[in-house]
Design an enzyme around this catalytic site. Sequence first.
Site, PDB file in Angstrom:
ATOM      1  N   LYS A 119       0.850  -1.194   0.000  1.00 22.81           N
ATOM      2  CA  LYS A 119       0.000   0.000   0.000  1.00 22.81           C
ATOM      3  C   LYS A 119       0.885   1.243   0.000  1.00 22.81           C
ATOM      4  O   LYS A 119       1.722   1.423   0.893  1.00 22.81           O
ATOM      5  CB  LYS A 119      -0.891   0.013   1.248  1.00 22.81           C
ATOM      6  CG  LYS A 119      -1.638   1.339   1.481  1.00 22.81           C
ATOM      7  CD  LYS A 119      -2.273   1.383   2.873  1.00 22.81           C
ATOM      8  CE  LYS A 119      -2.781   2.778   3.201  1.00 22.81           C
ATOM      9  NZ  LYS A 119      -3.313   2.882   4.577  1.00 22.81           N
ATOM     10  N   ASP A 164      -2.153  10.747   3.387  1.00 28.66           N
ATOM     11  CA  ASP A 164      -3.541  10.385   3.670  1.00 28.66           C
ATOM     12  C   ASP A 164      -4.174  11.439   4.566  1.00 28.66           C
ATOM     13  O   ASP A 164      -4.001  11.432   5.788  1.00 28.66           O
ATOM     14  CB  ASP A 164      -3.608   9.013   4.339  1.00 28.66           C
ATOM     15  CG  ASP A 164      -5.034   8.601   4.649  1.00 28.66           C
ATOM     16  OD1 ASP A 164      -5.968   9.167   4.029  1.00 28.66           O
ATOM     17  OD2 ASP A 164      -5.228   7.716   5.504  1.00 28.66           O
ATOM     18  N   LYS A 185      -9.275  13.658   8.477  1.00 30.35           N
ATOM     19  CA  LYS A 185      -8.656  13.329   9.754  1.00 30.35           C
ATOM     20  C   LYS A 185      -8.539  14.574  10.625  1.00 30.35           C
ATOM     21  O   LYS A 185      -8.518  15.707  10.107  1.00 30.35           O
ATOM     22  CB  LYS A 185      -7.248  12.760   9.524  1.00 30.35           C
ATOM     23  CG  LYS A 185      -7.206  11.389   8.871  1.00 30.35           C
ATOM     24  CD  LYS A 185      -5.762  10.955   8.661  1.00 30.35           C
ATOM     25  CE  LYS A 185      -5.673   9.591   8.008  1.00 30.35           C
ATOM     26  NZ  LYS A 185      -6.117   8.516   8.894  1.00 30.35           N
ATOM     27  N   ASP A 199       2.034   6.841   5.389  1.00 29.07           N
ATOM     28  CA  ASP A 199       0.990   5.861   5.093  1.00 29.07           C
ATOM     29  C   ASP A 199       1.358   5.009   3.871  1.00 29.07           C
ATOM     30  O   ASP A 199       0.566   4.202   3.412  1.00 29.07           O
ATOM     31  CB  ASP A 199      -0.353   6.564   4.865  1.00 29.07           C
ATOM     32  CG  ASP A 199      -1.538   5.651   5.155  1.00 29.07           C
ATOM     33  OD1 ASP A 199      -1.349   4.648   5.867  1.00 29.07           O
ATOM     34  OD2 ASP A 199      -2.640   5.930   4.666  1.00 29.07           O
ATOM     35  N   ASP A 259     -11.722   7.598   4.557  1.00 30.80           N
ATOM     36  CA  ASP A 259     -10.463   7.387   5.268  1.00 30.80           C
ATOM     37  C   ASP A 259     -10.127   5.896   5.380  1.00 30.80           C
ATOM     38  O   ASP A 259      -9.073   5.545   5.906  1.00 30.80           O
ATOM     39  CB  ASP A 259     -10.519   8.021   6.665  1.00 30.80           C
ATOM     40  CG  ASP A 259      -9.147   8.142   7.302  1.00 30.80           C
ATOM     41  OD1 ASP A 259      -8.147   8.161   6.553  1.00 30.80           O
ATOM     42  OD2 ASP A 259      -9.071   8.216   8.537  1.00 30.80           O
ATOM     43  N   GLU A 299      -9.187   3.992   2.945  1.00 32.09           N
ATOM     44  CA  GLU A 299      -8.822   4.022   1.529  1.00 32.09           C
ATOM     45  C   GLU A 299      -7.789   2.977   1.143  1.00 32.09           C
ATOM     46  O   GLU A 299      -7.741   2.525  -0.006  1.00 32.09           O
ATOM     47  CB  GLU A 299      -8.302   5.421   1.163  1.00 32.09           C
ATOM     48  CG  GLU A 299      -6.835   5.704   1.450  1.00 32.09           C
ATOM     49  CD  GLU A 299      -6.461   5.617   2.922  1.00 32.09           C
ATOM     50  OE1 GLU A 299      -5.308   5.274   3.214  1.00 32.09           O
ATOM     51  OE2 GLU A 299      -7.321   5.898   3.788  1.00 32.09           O
ATOM     52  N   ARG A 328      -7.428  -0.137   1.789  1.00 31.81           N
ATOM     53  CA  ARG A 328      -8.003  -1.425   1.354  1.00 31.81           C
ATOM     54  C   ARG A 328      -8.546  -1.336  -0.077  1.00 31.81           C
ATOM     55  O   ARG A 328      -8.589  -2.346  -0.780  1.00 31.81           O
ATOM     56  CB  ARG A 328      -9.075  -1.866   2.350  1.00 31.81           C
ATOM     57  CG  ARG A 328     -10.294  -0.993   2.429  1.00 31.81           C
ATOM     58  CD  ARG A 328     -11.045  -1.155   3.736  1.00 31.81           C
ATOM     59  NE  ARG A 328     -10.292  -0.598   4.859  1.00 31.81           N
ATOM     60  CZ  ARG A 328     -10.720  -0.624   6.128  1.00 31.81           C
ATOM     61  NH1 ARG A 328     -11.877  -1.201   6.433  1.00 31.81           N
ATOM     62  NH2 ARG A 328      -9.998  -0.091   7.092  1.00 31.81           N
TER      63      ARG A 328
END
Length: 495
Positions: free
Chosen positions: A260, A265, A272, A283, A342, A344, A346
């Site tokens: 990933k 993010d 967030k 991230d 958020d 995201e 996956r």
Amino acid sequence: MKVSFVKDQLPPAGTIVVMVSPDGGMSDAAREVNDKSGGLLTRALEVNGKRLKAGSFIDLFLPANLDYSRVLAMALSADSKTTVLALEEAGGQLAVKLRSLKVKEAGVASARGLPLEFEPDFVAAKLATGALLRTYEFKKYRTAADDDEDKCEAPSLQFAVGNPDTAEFDRVRTQSEAVFRGRDLVSEPANVLYPESFADACEELTRFGLEVEIFDRAKLQELGMRALLGVNQGSVREPRVAVMRWNGGGDAAPVALVGKGVCFDSGGLSLKPAAGMQDMKWDMGGAAAVFGAMQAVAARKAEANVVGILGLVENMPSGSAQRPGDVVKAMSGKTIEILNTDAEGRLVLADILWYTQERFKPQIMINLATLTGAIITALGSEHAGLFSNDDTLAERLIETGGVTGDRLWRMPLGKDYDKHIKSDIADIKNVGRGRAAGSIAAAVFLQQFVNDRPWAHLDIAGTTWSSRDLPLCGKGATGFGVRLLDELVARYYEA
């Protein structure tokens, strides 16, 4: 830090490091130093009650009858339970100790003569590995004026060994450099490392013999990676997918490593909180781990076929951003209801996992991702979460992580959790049931895109970055996963 290996040779002066056992036993080199100094080490050990803690030191400054300015005696445990990891951590302690003493150069004598479970040259290699890993710093954006004048640079270490030309010593350097590259990527700010520049870094790995393909937006649209593209649609940065291939294993099905790579993010429209958002530059820790592992595998010319696939995006809020309530169709054809933008990572992994298993038909797939805060709540920063549909793969990962220090804890999967991601209007939704089993819901979501391929998901949200000094790294990026993956390939998947 500079590390070198020389054949049974120590500098005639300066600082020397010799090995002793916690009960006062001495290596051959320590015994020689003791004899030449008229029993100085013996007397120092007697002061300590002839019992030292493993990893502790006796510091002898300007020892009598010796040309050395300092003799540092380091206690190495001869216990049968001593592990490879313990040796590496001892090397880290040695580097920290020498740095605290402002020692710039030191010769490290062989452990020969101590009743250790490992060969002396292997001990040297592991001490050197630990010293290298522990002294890494990310100083790219510090000016000379900002440097702490009282802080000594990492010392240069020269290890005396029986055969300095063995492959083990080459691997110390290549693997450490791969970890450092992974840490560098995680440490970079998001205005420097974004999908396109990360993809450029991947292309540079061709110098190690990797084959690299970069997919731009048009190619991703052609492939139908709509879940990945949906994450990136709020950003002005262009998305990328990087495919890296090492072909060293003949006709064998490859090992697939999937990362990933959310380079920043913000949470998207499910924004967030401001506090701590700066940390979301890392991230992409899963992608950095795969990047580093691919460099390590290629640098040592592994006799295995390995592919690394990175999904590189930004998750930003804007007028074009994905909205809560949207439905997207993934590359697999499965429809996904977006309830939280958020969640995201996956979505990115859904498409690249499907692409990987469809194109490469790998013997195993392992994905790494800073996926959920829930895994931090469950495991803290001491272990990463391991989810797998294959017991053999899970056991191999746990065993290998115990060797490299990339500790894993297996978490449950199963059909009982499928209902957590059941959507009212689509095939699945991208979040589970509130705070309940959040990391498991994410893993169950990913499992929808691997079919029956042996697969493991490592949730490394709590282990990619450290807010405190650790035995093998200082504060900051840890490089978690690089050595785990390289060692796993070496142990189980090479010809």
